[in-house]
Each structure stands twice: as C-alpha cells, then as structure tokens.
Design a protein around this motif. Structure first.
Motif, PDB file in Angstrom:
ATOM      1  N   LEU B  78      33.795  46.487  38.500  1.00 14.40           N
ATOM      2  CA  LEU B  78      33.767  47.404  37.350  1.00 14.40           C
ATOM      3  C   LEU B  78      34.770  47.086  36.365  1.00 14.40           C
ATOM      4  O   LEU B  78      34.384  46.863  35.190  1.00 14.40           O
ATOM      5  N   PHE B  80      36.335  44.256  36.031  1.00 11.66           N
ATOM      6  CA  PHE B  80      36.360  42.742  35.493  1.00 11.66           C
ATOM      7  C   PHE B  80      34.828  42.665  34.477  1.00 11.66           C
ATOM      8  O   PHE B  80      35.029  42.003  33.726  1.00 11.66           O
ATOM      9  N   PHE B  81      33.928  42.852  35.202  1.00 11.47           N
ATOM     10  CA  PHE B  81      32.507  42.842  34.864  1.00 11.47           C
ATOM     11  C   PHE B  81      32.095  43.784  33.910  1.00 11.47           C
ATOM     12  O   PHE B  81      31.249  43.759  33.064  1.00 11.47           O
ATOM     13  N   GLY B  82      32.445  45.081  34.115  1.00 13.71           N
ATOM     14  CA  GLY B  82      31.876  46.292  33.341  1.00 13.71           C
ATOM     15  C   GLY B  82      32.783  46.549  32.202  1.00 13.71           C
ATOM     16  O   GLY B  82      32.489  46.509  31.158  1.00 13.71           O
ATOM     17  N   SER B  84      35.787  45.192  31.599  1.00  7.55           N
ATOM     18  CA  SER B  84      36.420  44.186  31.030  1.00  7.55           C
ATOM     19  C   SER B  84      37.857  44.130  30.343  1.00  7.55           C
ATOM     20  O   SER B  84      38.186  43.866  29.471  1.00  7.55           O
TER      21      SER B  84
END
Lengths: 264, 226
Positions: B78, B80-82, B84
C-alpha cells in the motif's frame, strides 16, 4: 520464498484494489508527461534465465539486451532498470514506477485488461522436463496421469497443468506441487520428489544444458511474450513496436537469440 | 530418495560472498533505520497509552490496533504502490517496517511503564516533583531497563522481516541470495539459503548479546533485576 503468506485471491484483490486507487489518482494527477521528457525506466524480475537473471550482481539476459536494442531504435532513452518480484511488475507499471515491463511476460486477456502489450517478441511453448537418468519418459500430457508434477506458482506452466491435467480429471489435485520459483521445482525433480516439471521452453533448455534433466516433450500453447506498457501510452507503444520491427529486420534479433538460446 | 545435494556448490557461495555481504549491509541499514523510527514513534505512543487521555489516547490506540492487525506485506504494497510515499524502495520499506515496529514497541513500553509500582509515582510526587517530572525522572528510567528483553524480541523480528522488502525489489540479503541461485549459473539454492540463514543468525546473536550487556550494565544496583 516469493510466496509471502497471501493467497492468490487475497493478493489479487489487494493489488487490484491498489490498481484502482492508483488509476483514480492518475486521473487527478493530470498524467501525461509528454512535455519532451523521453527518458523511460524499464522494470523486470530477475530469476528467469535466460530472459533475465543476475550474474555477478549484474542484470543480464535476452529481455535486457532486446529492450535496450529496441529503445535504441526510438527517440526515447533508457534511464535504467528497476527490479521487482514478477507479481509486483504490473502494479509498478500502473503506478508509474516504471514505464515498460520486459520480463518474459506472456500476453493474455487477464493482463491485457490492466495493461497494454507491444507486438509479440518471442513465442514460447511449455516444455515437460524430467530426470535425465530416470526411467520415466512421457510423450504426451496424458502420460503424466497419476505422477507428481510441479510448476511455478502464477505462471503459464501452472495454467497448463490446471487446464490440461487437473480440470479434465487426468491428474489428482494432490499430485500437483506448486513452487515459489523454477529453481526449487527443478531441484525437487532432481531429488526425486516429483517426476516432471512444466516450464517455458527456453527456460527448460537452459536447465537441460546445466543440470541432469532433459525435455521429454513440448506442449504447444502458442504463447507470445510482449513488453508491457501502460494503458493509453499509445505513442510510446507505437515507438516500441517500430523499434521492434527495426531490430527484427536487422541482424540484432538473430544475434541475441543466438547469444541467449544457442542456435534456434 | 537420493541424499541432498550438499557437496557441490560451496565454491559458488564463496565466490559471491561480496554480493551477499553488500546485501547484508542493506539489511543492517534497513533494520537500524526501522528500529530507530519505531522507537521514536513507539515510545511516545506507549507513554500516551499509559498516561494520556481523551482523543489523543484513542487515536494512538486505534493506529496501533490497525498497524498490528495488518500484514506487513500489505503495508509495504500500500505504501509503495498505493500511497507512493517515496519512489525509493529503501525509504518506503523503512517507513513500513518503522510504523509496524512502532506499533509493537508501543506495547513493549506500555507494559514496562505499567510494571513500575504506582507507589513510586506517589513517592516522587510527595517529595515535590511535578507529574511530568516524576514520570520522566523516576518511572521512565526504570521502565526502559525493563523493556530490554521485549526490545530484543522486536529487534529480531524486524531484522528477519526486512526480507519482505523483496516484493518492491529492494536488494537486501535474501533478495541477493535468491538472485544468485536464480541466475542460471548454479544449483546452489540450498547452500545459499544456509549461508543467508547463518548471516541472519550471526546478526541476531551479536545484537542480542550486546543488549544483554546493556541490560546488565544498567541494571539497578542492588535492587530487583528487571
């Protein structure tokens, strides 16, 4: 090891949910980035020889060389490579951590709903690998009935086992072993815990050259590998496709297949 | 069944020891940064849970429950990809591990603070200290000593959980190890796993011994042992 406690379903819903959140964020962010910035970052998942792997700490492989050659033919420049686990690549792409995926990724409908693909750059079939000195030499999928069979989690090898063996009832679910990666599957084959491994053909050839295993037969799946790009990144996709055909027209593509797969 | 292929590939491991040690460096750095972040957030959070009241206390408790109840893998993905939070995998992993560790450490410190006898606080107040000063000068020094064993556990957990950062491609010890045997040059999977385990063990052992020493050094002279 790459299995970190989430079931496939949990994982997909997590990442799917994230992808939705990310796409929404993208709408608000105004996206684009066409303001002359032509530096792109590529992403891959090492551990898939000969397509991509780490040797002496360096990222090498067919995909690495090919993408670099393709990008050289375009107006874009490759800023560098980011490494992820295979299953993190699509979220990394949609979240703009990377701009292109070069990771031996099979083009399929499920992935095509989330991302776009370039034209295919390699065709792969599934190989059925057995022990070199063993007495088991199957000639077709039906010969695998009742034998312990292995494949890597989340790969097209696993899909083949599911669709060709388990679903038609030729193989008991309990006879199928799923591994975090190919190396462990082949290790288990050598140890005698399973009798066959289903993997992509070029990867199987690498193993057959280096270990006491051999390809019993290949199963035609007509899979194509493509570079993954963000949906709607059409200009970039077109540039990569043009670059790809330029590389195919010259000697580069042939040179690279010779280098990484031996004679083909 | 044939014996495990143990004889073969130790030379490969030895030849790549420099890579493994570089990965160990990342692991140590990630652990240190995460534990530090966890301490900076976790100690105040523990204190708030013991002495705080009202909305602040409730907010800290809720954050702790959420962080302790969420798998670390989900937190990392979450962040990193959500959300950021950072484009750097190292920074993201530090924040994820640090937040999770803060939630665990807050409970270590809460327990330690609560273990100090109420009478000590009353006695300190009786000699004229303010509430805050009594907590700081009388309760906290004793509580910190008593939190060492729990802290040893937490350190060990964070050290090994750094390996989950593999999901965002961070080149820590286990990632380097996997990359080595997946590189198509070697069959040394088992040898590499054993070597990586040994390195984790040495790191854990050395740190735990150091903390044992700290525990002895600062134990209350002549008093009860924490």
């Amino acid at each position: 090891m790459s299995d970190n406690g989430l079931s496939r379903r949990q994982y997909l819903s997590t990442v799917g949910g994230t992808a939705v959140a990310v796409s929404l964020a993208g709408c608000f962010g105004g996206g684009g980035g066409d303001g002359g910035a032509t530096e792109i970052t590529a992403g891959t998942a090492p551990g898939f020889p000969p397509f991509e792997m780490k040797q002496d700490g360096e990222l090498v492989g067919f995909d690495i060389d090919l993408l670099e050659a393709v990008v050289d033919e375009t107006d874009y420049t490759l800023a560098g490579w980011e490494e992820f686990e295979f299953k993190s690549l699509i979220p990394a792409l949609t979240n703009e951590n990377i701009d292109v995926v070069a990771a031996g990724m099979t083009i399929n409908d499920e992935r095509d709903e989330t991302i776009d693909f370039t034209d295919p750059y390699y065709s792969s079939n599934q190989a059925i690998v057995v022990r070199e000195d063993g007495d088991f030499s199957p000639e077709s999928m039906s010969d695998l009935s009742g034998r312990p069979v292995g494949a890597q989690k989340g790969t097209t090898g696993e899909s083949t086992v599911q669709s060709e063996l388990i679903e038609p009832g030729n193989l008991d679910e309990s006879n199928y072993n799923s591994y975090g990666n190919y190396v462990l599957a082949v290790e288990d084959l050598q140890n005698g815990n399973i009798d066959a491994v289903v993997i992509d053909e070029p990867v199987a050839q690498t193993f057959a050259a280096q270990r006491p295993v051999t390809i019993a037969f290949t199963y035609e799946t007509g899979e194509n590998f493509g570079f993954g790009v963000r949906e709607g990144d059409d200009e970039f996709t077109q540039a990569l496709n043009d670059g790809l055909s330029a590389v195919r027209d010259g000697n580069t593509y042939q040179d690279l297949t010779n280098k990484w797969f031996g004679q083909q | 069944m044939p014996p495990l292929p143990l004889q073969s590939d130790w030379a490969f491991v030895a030849g790549n020891l420099d890579l493994l040690l570089a990965g160990t460096g990342v692991t140590v750095g990630l652990t240190a940064a995460s534990i530090l972040l966890g301490f900076l957030l976790g100690f105040p959070a523990g204190a708030v849970e013991v002495y705080g009241r009202g909305p602040l206390k409730r907010a800290v408790e809720t954050a702790g429950v959420v962080l302790r109840g969420t798998p670390l893998l989900v937190i990392i993905i979450l962040l990193f990809f959500g959300l950021s939070v950072s484009s750097s995998a190292f920074v993201t992993a530090t924040i994820a591990l640090g937040l999770r560790s803060a939630a665990y450490q807050s409970q270590i410190f809460r327990g330690a603070l609560q273990s100090v006898d109420e009478g000590q606080l009353e006695a300190a107040r009786a000699v004229g200290m303010g509430r805050l000063q009594a907590i700081r000068s009388v309760v906290v020094p004793q509580a910190l000593r008593r939190s060492v064993p729990g802290f040893q556990n937490e350190f060990t957990i964070v050290l090994k959980d750094t390996s989950i950062a593999i999901v965002i491609g961070l080149g820590e010890l286990l990632t380097v190890g996997q990359n080595l045997y997946q590189g198509g040059q070697s069959t040394a999977a088992l040898e590499i796993f054993l070597t990586v385990s040994l390195i984790y063990f040495v790191l854990t052992f050395v740190t735990n011994r150091s903390l044992d020493y700290v525990d002895d050094r600062f134990s209350i002279p002549g008093g009860e042992r924490a």
